[in-house]
Design a protein around this motif. Structure first.
Motif, PDB file in Angstrom:
ATOM      1  N   TYR A 570      48.647  53.579  45.099  1.00  0.00           N
ATOM      2  CA  TYR A 570      48.499  53.536  46.559  1.00  0.00           C
ATOM      3  C   TYR A 570      48.871  52.138  47.039  1.00  0.00           C
ATOM      4  CZ  TYR A 570      46.333  53.404  51.176  1.00  0.00           C
ATOM      5  OH  TYR A 570      46.124  53.247  52.513  1.00  0.00           O
ATOM      6  N   SER A 571      49.717  52.051  48.065  1.00  0.00           N
ATOM      7  CA  SER A 571      50.241  50.750  48.461  1.00  0.00           C
ATOM      8  C   SER A 571      50.304  50.604  49.972  1.00  0.00           C
ATOM      9  CB  SER A 571      51.663  50.558  47.899  1.00  0.00           C
ATOM     10  OG  SER A 571      51.711  50.816  46.519  1.00  0.00           O
ATOM     11  N   THR A 572      50.122  49.371  50.409  1.00  0.00           N
ATOM     12  CA  THR A 572      50.413  48.983  51.783  1.00  0.00           C
ATOM     13  C   THR A 572      51.467  47.883  51.721  1.00  0.00           C
ATOM     14  OG1 THR A 572      48.621  47.357  51.789  1.00  0.00           O
ATOM     15  CG2 THR A 572      48.106  49.563  52.595  1.00  0.00           C
ATOM     16  N   ASN A 589      57.715  38.991  52.786  1.00  0.00           N
ATOM     17  CA  ASN A 589      57.338  40.324  52.303  1.00  0.00           C
ATOM     18  C   ASN A 589      55.913  40.302  51.776  1.00  0.00           C
ATOM     19  OD1 ASN A 589      59.851  41.869  52.477  1.00  0.00           O
ATOM     20  ND2 ASN A 589      60.621  40.388  50.982  1.00  0.00           N
ATOM     21  N   PHE A 590      55.228  41.416  51.918  1.00  0.00           N
ATOM     22  CA  PHE A 590      53.896  41.535  51.332  1.00  0.00           C
ATOM     23  C   PHE A 590      53.680  42.974  50.896  1.00  0.00           C
ATOM     24  CE2 PHE A 590      49.407  42.696  51.630  1.00  0.00           C
ATOM     25  CZ  PHE A 590      48.852  41.765  50.758  1.00  0.00           C
ATOM     26  N   ARG A 591      53.031  43.120  49.752  1.00  0.00           N
ATOM     27  CA  ARG A 591      52.673  44.460  49.291  1.00  0.00           C
ATOM     28  C   ARG A 591      51.370  44.391  48.507  1.00  0.00           C
ATOM     29  NH1 ARG A 591      56.303  49.433  47.740  1.00  0.00           N
ATOM     30  NH2 ARG A 591      54.852  50.704  46.531  1.00  0.00           N
ATOM     31  N   ARG A 592      50.501  45.333  48.769  1.00  0.00           N
ATOM     32  CA  ARG A 592      49.235  45.453  48.044  1.00  0.00           C
ATOM     33  C   ARG A 592      49.250  46.796  47.320  1.00  0.00           C
ATOM     34  NH1 ARG A 592      43.914  43.715  47.772  1.00  0.00           N
ATOM     35  NH2 ARG A 592      42.288  45.325  47.661  1.00  0.00           N
ATOM     36  N   ASP A 593      49.168  46.728  45.986  1.00  0.00           N
ATOM     37  CA  ASP A 593      49.224  47.928  45.159  1.00  0.00           C
ATOM     38  C   ASP A 593      47.877  48.199  44.511  1.00  0.00           C
ATOM     39  OD1 ASP A 593      51.876  48.795  45.433  1.00  0.00           O
ATOM     40  OD2 ASP A 593      52.592  47.253  44.063  1.00  0.00           O
ATOM     41  N   GLY A 594      47.509  49.456  44.491  1.00  0.00           N
ATOM     42  CA  GLY A 594      46.326  49.893  43.769  1.00  0.00           C
ATOM     43  C   GLY A 594      46.713  50.946  42.750  1.00  0.00           C
ATOM     44  N   SER A 595      46.448  50.684  41.453  1.00  0.00           N
ATOM     45  CA  SER A 595      46.885  51.586  40.389  1.00  0.00           C
ATOM     46  C   SER A 595      45.704  52.132  39.612  1.00  0.00           C
ATOM     47  CB  SER A 595      47.826  50.844  39.430  1.00  0.00           C
ATOM     48  OG  SER A 595      48.106  51.638  38.290  1.00  0.00           O
ATOM     49  N   SER A 596      45.746  53.426  39.324  1.00  0.00           N
ATOM     50  CA  SER A 596      44.688  54.067  38.548  1.00  0.00           C
ATOM     51  C   SER A 596      44.740  53.678  37.075  1.00  0.00           C
ATOM     52  CB  SER A 596      44.792  55.586  38.675  1.00  0.00           C
ATOM     53  OG  SER A 596      46.006  56.054  38.112  1.00  0.00           O
ATOM     54  N   TYR A 604      43.479  46.607  42.212  1.00  0.00           N
ATOM     55  CA  TYR A 604      44.410  46.178  43.258  1.00  0.00           C
ATOM     56  C   TYR A 604      45.046  44.827  42.950  1.00  0.00           C
ATOM     57  CZ  TYR A 604      42.928  50.045  46.175  1.00  0.00           C
ATOM     58  OH  TYR A 604      42.688  51.308  46.668  1.00  0.00           O
ATOM     59  N   GLY A 605      46.313  44.719  43.309  1.00  0.00           N
ATOM     60  CA  GLY A 605      47.031  43.461  43.177  1.00  0.00           C
ATOM     61  C   GLY A 605      47.805  43.175  44.447  1.00  0.00           C
ATOM     62  N   ASN A 606      47.849  41.899  44.840  1.00  0.00           N
ATOM     63  CA  ASN A 606      48.554  41.479  46.046  1.00  0.00           C
ATOM     64  C   ASN A 606      49.800  40.697  45.654  1.00  0.00           C
ATOM     65  OD1 ASN A 606      46.469  42.509  47.731  1.00  0.00           O
ATOM     66  ND2 ASN A 606      45.267  40.654  47.348  1.00  0.00           N
ATOM     67  N   PHE A 607      50.939  41.072  46.232  1.00  0.00           N
ATOM     68  CA  PHE A 607      52.210  40.476  45.853  1.00  0.00           C
ATOM     69  C   PHE A 607      53.006  40.149  47.110  1.00  0.00           C
ATOM     70  CE2 PHE A 607      50.913  43.772  42.840  1.00  0.00           C
ATOM     71  CZ  PHE A 607      50.569  42.961  41.764  1.00  0.00           C
ATOM     72  N   ALA A 608      53.542  38.952  47.133  1.00  0.00           N
ATOM     73  CA  ALA A 608      54.253  38.497  48.332  1.00  0.00           C
ATOM     74  C   ALA A 608      55.490  37.708  47.946  1.00  0.00           C
ATOM     75  CB  ALA A 608      53.335  37.640  49.201  1.00  0.00           C
TER      76      ALA A 608
END
Length: 1017
Positions: A570-572, A589-596, A604-608
């Motif tokens: 799941y990502s924003t 750029n920014f993206r926040r990923d949540g992985s099962s 969750y991890g935040n990447f920019a």
């Protein structure tokens, strides 16, 4: 998929195409008053532009002939658009009866061209990140079933290695190794992320962009740490129905042969090895023995290699109006191998795109379907083919026949007593063992975009990617000699499917006020992956030739296993592009990923990523020389995440609930942990920094880019050893343990110009790569591979072994040298190794680094030219500075019972001492140590592609009233290789990570000569 076969192999498709043409054509013919307009399209030098497209807006179109002339029917006052590759497009209004004269200006590098990036597009001149634009036309000349292989040498920073195996794996990396797991980049096809592109036909590709840094790729978050390759397939264009047919067929063969010993030479070497070991001669090699073989002299390269075939056929249909357009294609690819056997790769493909617009609403649908069959090469369940089929073929003894009717299965084999050699008959195994992989893949994508208010757009994108696969393996009973004796039938069948569902919501807004331009992007995405399979095995003496499990009566002879898994992401995401007066550019750029795949606490991890660019040439206060048409300085920084090294449930412990324990006199059922896991597993992260200069000179005829990059990967997930006392199986712990650094320079140069009717272009790229291990986890213990060592402070998979110091010439020399064998087995004629630590004994501690498996320099060069109707192109590619652990050569220089390289004939004897080849010795434990004897230069230069083509003049084609365009060409691939490497091919698959540069029998890339046709109706 039978429908596709029918369409491709019969006359059905042309009939359907003509029917569709008849249905659509009347709609484009509804013109009230039309006139015939004639005109000429010329260059600035008054040369005719041949094959230029002349289209009426919303209506019919034509192309110019060899004199640059055209005739078109249109209403007076209609607008006509003239386009031609390499020229600026031009729009004219048709008025009066006078002939129309249109002069096109040369476009050397159109900075207004649109480049596809993540979730959007930008103009070339507005790029801030590191994005490589691949020349698709040149890339397609490197024919392959896999687009990844086509990219070899086409852009700086991309390393690609493949093999000649039909349907075989292609290894691709962007800017080096960033993880200890899967280093392949993320592929995005028409906005849909996919794991690999080999199921899709390269014929359908329209553009390829490679996102190499965090500022460009961060929008894809956790899936972008290894780079992103964006592929756009062909879309329909406004105009009448157009039918295209692209086809080529060719022959392939192994480009070079390895010099092997024949029967007499082989017998000489083996007999010397047995004599040196104090053994009697093998009966087959002893001239005084009745079993001596003198009538068999098998050349296994001649018997085991053959001429392969490759062919590809693609039919396309496209057209559309201002409101809706379409493109569909059917393709068939086939490649047979260059090794004897029925193995091949077949693929049928269907690709279709539909897009349209109604008012403020735009929409699109993509459907792609692929069916493929891959016949795999020799493998057996209970009898290993040592070194793989290539090495086994080369080491097969020449005293063994290919065929032997007296043996079960009809193929020859070696004898334990007579030959004393374990020798695989690869020809027999390839033909008797049936091993294949079938894949059916469906990719569907639908999107809709609504312009809510001016410049504010909402887009929904949904896709479904499903692959159904079957892996089958069948072995009959056979007797191919010593070790290769199969007394039972064996059968394995695995059926499974995997699917990925993706739903994306994005909002975009464009704002322009004065000199300020701002683009906003925000989005939510949800991806769900599922995989499920079931496998069954059977082994019995019963006849299983019908290959059904029901034929096996004994239940104990059959087994079934299965697996099922699911993962979600799941990502924003968000992005801002800012442009001030085309001088100052900024991207965030920014993206926040949540992985099962991770435990809830670390899910969750935040990447920019951030990038800025300065268009220096647009500054009014700077007065650059007139020959500088553009100059841009740009730089970027960002952090990307990665989870590809992680399994779906690696953070969870597995428990065996059938463990029994004795309490007193009672047996109690219990449970215990089977494997130890790390519940604190977290995201890998890659921090990238890059700075670049883009230059355009002489009105963009010459463009040049120089870029420096630095990538630091931290928290790399890997398995570190743990004590046996822990009781875990395996005895490793998967955790965040390692760090890697990659850095280097990239250079790209393009020059395009024309001299009258002669147009030519030169495109060159080169890059360097330096790899360094920063951390390995735990106590930073080094990792050893096949002739390699990975330790902190050095690169991954660096070659590691003994250094030789000549050959012992006497017993006195042995006595004075450091002890090499405590048992005293060293004799004159054996290899002398250097005592690196001067402790008086040759041990593991004397091993040292022998060279880098990573080239110091990669490069590619495309040169193309056209003169009137003729065109020609050349593509050179290669690398410099790498070393290879030639495992094939090592096997052929072992001096054992297998066949040998002719270099082995130069072995040491008391009367032949001026040599660097040691005495052959059965069961040798000294000379076969991995040393610099088997390290060779991996540098090479290849003429990867040469092509010459001819386009039939339009004036000639117009007389047929059928053909719109027709080009024929002759092409050759892998034509010339300049190298000192003693193997088949210095360009080989080596993706063992810690075993880098280890060649133990990769399929050699074949030399290919083919003829092709490109036809338009």
């Amino acid at each position: 998929m039978k429908l596709i076969r029918i369409l491709l192999n019969s006359s059905v498709f042309p009939i359907l195409a003509c029917a569709l043409f008849l249905l659509i054509e009347p709609a484009s013919a509804r013109q009230i008053t039309k006139k015939k307009f004639r005109g000429t399209v010329i260059t600035r030098e008054n040369e005719p532009v041949i094959g230029a497209s002349v289209s009426v807006k919303g209506g019919a179109g034509t192309v110019t002939d060899i004199s640059g002339k055209f005739t078109i029917e249109a209403e007076e006052g209609a607008s006509v658009i003239i386009t031609s590759m390499g020229f600026e497009s031009k729009e004219v209004v048709l008025k009066g009866e006078e002939p129309v004269s249109v002069r096109l200006e040369k476009s050397y590098r159109n900075l207004e061209d649109v480049v596809v990036v993540g979730y959007g597009s930008v103009k070339k001149k507005d790029l801030t990140g590191s994005v490589a634009l691949v020349n698709v036309g040149e890339a397609k000349k490197n024919v392959s079933y896999d687009v990844a292989k086509m990219l070899q040498g086409q852009a700086a920073g991309i390393s690609v290695h493949g093999s000649g195996e039909p349907g075989g794996y292609v290894q691709i990396k962007i800017r080096g190794t960033t993880t200890f797991g899967n280093n392949s980049p993320l592929f995005v096809i028409d906005g849909v992320p996919v794991d690999a592109p080999y199921d899709f036909s390269p014929n359908d590709i329209e553009s390829i962009q490679v996102l190499k840094d965090a500022s460009a790729a961060a929008i894809y978050g956790s899936r972008a740490a290894t780079g992103v390759i964006i592929i756009t397939t062909r879309k329909g264009k406004q105009g009448p129905v157009r039918v295209t047919f692209n086809s080529y067929a060719g022959v392939q063969e192994v480009a070079r042969k390895i010099s092997l010993t024949d029967r007499a030479q082989y017998q000489q070497i083996v007999s010397a090895a047995e004599t040196n070991a104090g053994l009697t001669l093998a009966p087959a090699n002893d001239p005084t023995n009745p079993s001596y073989v003198s009538n068999i002299n098998t050349d296994w390269q001649k018997e085991g290699l053959k001429r392969g075939l490759i062919q590809d056929h693609n039919v396309g249909l496209s057209g559309g109006t201002e409101n809706i357009s379409y493109n569909a294609s059917l393709g068939y690819f086939n490649q047979t191998g260059t090794q004897v056997g029925p193995q091949k790769y077949d693929r049928y493909t269907l690709n279709s795109n539909l897009q349209g617009k109604k008012g403020r609403f735009s929409y699109g649908v993509k459907v792609a379907y692929t069916q493929s069959h891959k016949g795999n090469y020799a493998a057996t369940n209970g009898h290993a083919v040592f070194g793989g089929v290539v090495t086994s073929m080369l080491t097969a003894i020449p005293t063994m026949p290919v065929y032997d009717a007296s043996r079960l299965g009809g193929y020859g084999g070696s004898d334990q007593v007579k030959n004393r050699a374990i020798s695989a008959n690869v020809v027999g195994i390839n033909n008797l063992v049936n091993d294949y992989s079938d894949r059916n893949r469906f990719l569907g994508n639908a999107w809709g975009e609504l312009e809510i208010v001016k410049n504010l757009k909402y887009r929904i994108n949904a896709s479904y990617d499903r692959t159904d696969y079957e892996n089958s393996h069948f072995e009959p009973r056979f007797d191919m000699g010593y070790y290769y004796l199969n007394t039972q039938y064996y059968m394995y069948l695995q059926n499974g499917h995997s699917n990925t569902s993706l739903l994306e919501h994005t909002l975009t807004y464009q704002l322009q006020k004065g000199k300020h331009k701002i683009d906003f992007l925000a989005g939510l995405t949800y991806q769900e992956d599922k995989n499920e399979w079931m496998a069954a095995t059977a082994q019995d003496t019963s006849d299983l030739n019908f290959r059904t499990f029901a034929a096996v009566a004994r239940a104990s002879a059959k087994g079934v296993t299965s697996w099922k898994g699911m993962a979600a992401l799941y990502s924003t995401l968000g992005r801002i592009n800012y442009n001030y007066d085309d001088r100052y550019l900024l991207t965030a750029n920014f993206r926040r990923d949540g992985s099962s795949k991770f435990a809830p606490a670390n899910r969750y991890g935040n990447f920019a990523g951030f990038a800025a660019a300065w268009n220096i040439s647009n500054e009014k206060f700077l007065h650059l020389p007139s020959f500088i048409s553009s100059m841009k300085l740009r730089g970027g920084y960002g952090v990307l995440g990665n989870q590809t090294s992680l399994g779906w449930y690696d953070y969870q412990s597995y428990i065996n609930n059938t463990t029994n324990y004795l309490f007193g006199d009672q047996l109690a059922t219990g449970s215990t942990t089977v494997s130890v896991t790390d519940p604190t597993l977290k995201w890998e992260s890659t921090t990238t920094t890059n700075v670049a200069l883009d230059l355009g000179l002489f009105n963009e005829k010459l463009s040049f880019t120089a870029e420096y990059y630095n990538r630091l990967s931290k928290d790399i997930i890997t398995a570190i050893p743990i004590p046996y006392s822990v009781g875990s199986f395996p005895q490793t712990l998967t955790t965040n343990a390692a760090s890697l650094k990659n850095s280097g320079f990239e250079f790209t140069l393009t020059y395009k110009d024309n001299i009258g009717a002669l147009n030519y272009s030169i495109n060159a790229n080169a890059y360097t790569l330096k790899n360094k291990v920063e951390k390995l986890g735990g106590k930073n213990n080094p990792v050893y591979g096949s002739g390699s060592k990975t330790e902190v402070g050095r690169e991954v998979g660096e070659l590691f072994g003994y250094k030789t110091d000549g050959i012992f010439q006497s017993q006195d020399e042995i006595s004075k040298h450091a002890t090499q064998d405590q048992s005293g087995g060293i004799k004159p004629g054996d290899i002398k190794y250097k005592d690196m630590n001067n402790d008086g004994a040759i041990t593991d501690a004397d091993r040292t680094y022998l060279g880098s498996a990573i080239p110091k320099f990669y490069y590619g060069l495309n040169v193309s030219a056209s003169y009137k109707n003729f065109d020609v192109s050349f593509f050179w590619q290669g690398n410099m500075g790498s070393k290879v652990n030639n495992g094939v050569y090592s096997a052929l220089m072992a001096g054992q019972y297998g066949n040998a390289h002719t270099d082995e004939l130069n072995y040491w004897t008391p009367t032949h001492t001026n040599t660097d080849v040691p005495r052959p010795l059965i069961n040798d434990i000294n000379n076969s140590r991995f040393s610099d004897r088997f390290v060779q230069s991996g540098s090479y230069v290849k003429l990867q592609n040469a092509q010459i083509g001819y386009t039939i003049p339009e004036s000639t084609l117009s007389k047929t009233h059928v053909f719109r365009s027709l080009r024929v060409y002759l092409s050759g691939l892998n034509l010339v290789t300049i190298t000192k490497y003693k193997g088949y091919d210095p360009d080989f698959i080596s993706d063992g990570l810690f075993n880098r540069g280890f060649d133990y029998g990769s399929f050699p890339n074949p030399r290919t000569v083919m003829f092709g046709v490109q036809l338009g109706l």
